[in-house]
Design a protein around this motif. Sequence first.
Motif, short mmCIF file in Angstrom:
data_model
loop_
_atom_site.label_atom_id
_atom_site.label_comp_id
_atom_site.label_asym_id
_atom_site.label_seq_id
_atom_site.Cartn_x
_atom_site.Cartn_y
_atom_site.Cartn_z
N ASN A 1 -10.50 -9.74 3.12
CA ASN A 1 -9.18 -9.65 2.69
C ASN A 1 -8.77 -8.14 2.30
OD1 ASN A 1 -8.58 -12.25 3.01
ND2 ASN A 1 -8.42 -12.69 0.79
N SER A 2 -9.83 -7.32 2.43
CA SER A 2 -9.64 -5.88 2.27
C SER A 2 -8.58 -5.13 3.06
CB SER A 2 -10.97 -5.10 2.01
OG SER A 2 -10.77 -3.74 1.93
N PRO A 3 -7.71 -4.54 2.50
CA PRO A 3 -6.53 -3.75 3.35
C PRO A 3 -7.35 -2.77 4.33
CG PRO A 3 -5.96 -3.86 1.04
CD PRO A 3 -7.51 -4.18 1.13
N GLU A 4 -8.52 -2.14 4.10
CA GLU A 4 -9.20 -1.44 5.07
C GLU A 4 -9.53 -2.13 6.48
OE1 GLU A 4 -10.03 -1.36 2.01
OE2 GLU A 4 -9.37 0.65 1.56
N LEU A 5 -9.58 -3.42 6.29
CA LEU A 5 -9.62 -4.28 7.65
C LEU A 5 -8.23 -5.02 8.07
CD1 LEU A 5 -12.56 -6.57 6.20
CD2 LEU A 5 -12.77 -4.47 7.55
N TRP A 6 -7.21 -4.66 7.60
CA TRP A 6 -5.95 -5.20 8.07
C TRP A 6 -5.69 -4.55 9.47
CZ3 TRP A 6 -2.16 -5.19 3.19
CH2 TRP A 6 -2.52 -6.07 2.28
N GLU A 7 -4.71 -5.33 10.24
CA GLU A 7 -4.30 -4.89 11.49
C GLU A 7 -2.88 -4.27 11.32
OE1 GLU A 7 -4.20 -8.57 13.67
OE2 GLU A 7 -6.14 -8.72 13.66
N TRP A 8 -2.38 -4.11 10.26
CA TRP A 8 -1.31 -3.52 9.84
C TRP A 8 -1.09 -3.41 8.40
CZ3 TRP A 8 3.10 -5.84 7.28
CH2 TRP A 8 2.98 -7.10 7.35
N GLY A 9 -0.31 -2.39 7.91
CA GLY A 9 -0.06 -2.43 6.56
C GLY A 9 -1.12 -1.87 5.79
N GLY A 10 -2.36 -1.60 6.34
CA GLY A 10 -3.60 -1.13 5.46
C GLY A 10 -3.26 0.58 5.69
N PRO A 11 -4.43 1.09 4.79
CA PRO A 11 -4.41 2.52 4.76
C PRO A 11 -4.60 3.28 5.81
CG PRO A 11 -6.33 1.59 3.54
CD PRO A 11 -5.41 0.35 3.92
N SER A 12 -5.23 2.41 7.09
CA SER A 12 -5.72 3.08 8.30
C SER A 12 -4.86 2.66 9.39
CB SER A 12 -7.20 2.63 8.61
OG SER A 12 -7.22 1.16 8.70
N ASN A 13 -3.69 1.98 9.04
CA ASN A 13 -2.74 1.68 10.07
C ASN A 13 -1.80 2.68 10.01
OD1 ASN A 13 -3.61 -1.49 8.99
ND2 ASN A 13 -4.32 -0.71 10.69
N ALA A 14 -0.94 2.43 10.94
CA ALA A 14 0.45 3.08 10.87
C ALA A 14 1.47 2.98 9.84
CB ALA A 14 1.21 3.13 12.48
N THR A 15 2.11 3.88 9.68
CA THR A 15 3.23 3.76 8.21
C THR A 15 4.26 2.92 8.94
OG1 THR A 15 2.79 5.85 7.43
CG2 THR A 15 4.85 4.81 6.88
N VAL A 16 4.53 1.82 7.93
CA VAL A 16 5.67 0.96 8.45
C VAL A 16 6.84 1.39 7.47
CG1 VAL A 16 6.59 -1.34 8.38
CG2 VAL A 16 4.19 -1.00 9.15
N HIS A 17 7.97 1.48 8.04
CA HIS A 17 9.38 1.77 7.35
C HIS A 17 10.24 0.43 7.24
CE1 HIS A 17 8.51 6.13 8.70
NE2 HIS A 17 8.36 6.25 7.51
N ALA A 18 10.33 -0.27 8.20
CA ALA A 18 11.14 -1.03 7.95
C ALA A 18 10.71 -2.39 8.79
CB ALA A 18 12.56 -0.74 8.71
#
Length: 486
Positions: free
Chosen positions: A114-131
């Motif tokens: 479940n680590s955020p490093e493995l996320w497809e969005w919203g994680g530290p290595s993913n593009a910033t989400v604003h909305a």
Amino acid sequence: MAAQTIKWDPNTTLEKEDIQGLLVRGYSKLPYASYHLLRFNDLLDTKSYLQKSIPQITKASTSPDDLAVHLAFTYEGLKYLSLPEKTLRSFLRQFKEGMTEKHRSFVLGDEHVNSPELWEWGGPSNATVHALLMLYAKDNGTLEAAQSQHHNLFGHHQIEEVRMLATETLPNLKEHFGFRDGISQPYVGGFSSKQHDANEDILPPGEFILGYKNWYDQFPDSPILETVEDADDLLPNHPNNHKVKDFGKNGSYLVFRQLSQDVSCFWKYMKEQTASASDGQNEAVKLASKMVGRWPSGAPLVKAPQADNGQYANDNDFNYWKEDFNGLKCPIGAHIRRTNPRDSLLTEKTDLESKEMVLKHRILRRGRTYGTPLAESMKTEDLMDAADDGKERGLHFICFVGDLIRQFEFIQNAWVKFHKFGGLYEDSDPLIGTHYQKDGHVTDTFTVPEEPVRKRYKNMPQFTAVKGGAYFFFPGIKALTYLSRP
């Protein structure tokens, strides 16, 4: 049954013209939906997009038959929209730090798979989400038309669609493992004119909407705006300080987590654990139901402990303290007993004290499934026999809270993740908990209390995994309008 608890002042009137409609209804009449994660690239263009979109926003005062549109923002998105620094500081700390802050990952169980490093969005290595743009429609044609309109607006206003998250409505309101979902929701005073059940507890709207009294008869913490910053006098005064404006009034905090579901793995484990039984298939369903806390129809194990019973499919009028204190019908570690223990918290002295403690930690769910079913029929026997097709499927978990730490984060940490919940020892939530054996810590066990001895199921694999997530602020219409001002 424990006595009914009412914490709502019936004289409270909700300003439904200023509340986004998803807060008060789940849009069962609008089964088609999509979620659009957005990134802004030009401030004036973004504000222009908001100005064009706000007239489409669905208010709580209406119940649409064709289309509903909603907008929410991350903390980074609100910063991009140039909210004053004092206003930004006044948001909840958990929202400002974000879902992926290191300590928060530990609190939520976002470790290992479940680590955020493995996320497809919203994680530290993913593009910033604003909305987050949320679209709900009566049919696929209506949804595609709304998507096309907003995609055109994105192109004209330099807005990047980081990701589009589709949804899929499954037969009989089931989730992908084959169980009826969405039955248990809190009854919130003022949300509906529908007559509530005689035994139904009534929660105050301030538990979920800012600007109204909460369980503690207090106004929840709400972001403020200096009066001088509101030149058009658009926002209401803050209830606890009339020298500032209440930017959060009629808004809420939205939790979004994309959870993938490994249906083949789930049923493979159930079959393996019951392979020696003479009626293995039924025993596999029974074990899965023990983990869920309901049968596939939705019938709660407390009401139907031995076999599924469709007459209880929508039954939510039950407790545990007197009916099943030791978990002989519904195991203490079952998913629905962890996420809503009702009146069965063993830390309290009476069922009423237990129930009132649990009511302080309720959430308002608005999630949708995604991906095609492993078996079209969604019958457990077909899901069990279906070959793994390798396709992605799961749940877009969405909930609203007035207090991120007291409601969502508390449930996730103290009830879902905690391996010693309710006197257990090595059990995390069987469906959405993190299952592992590492450094002497074991959380991949499920315990079924039985007489004369309990049974423990070990080496449980991970049936779900977090694929992405974020905290959003879901503003009222007036606050949205303020955000759109150049």
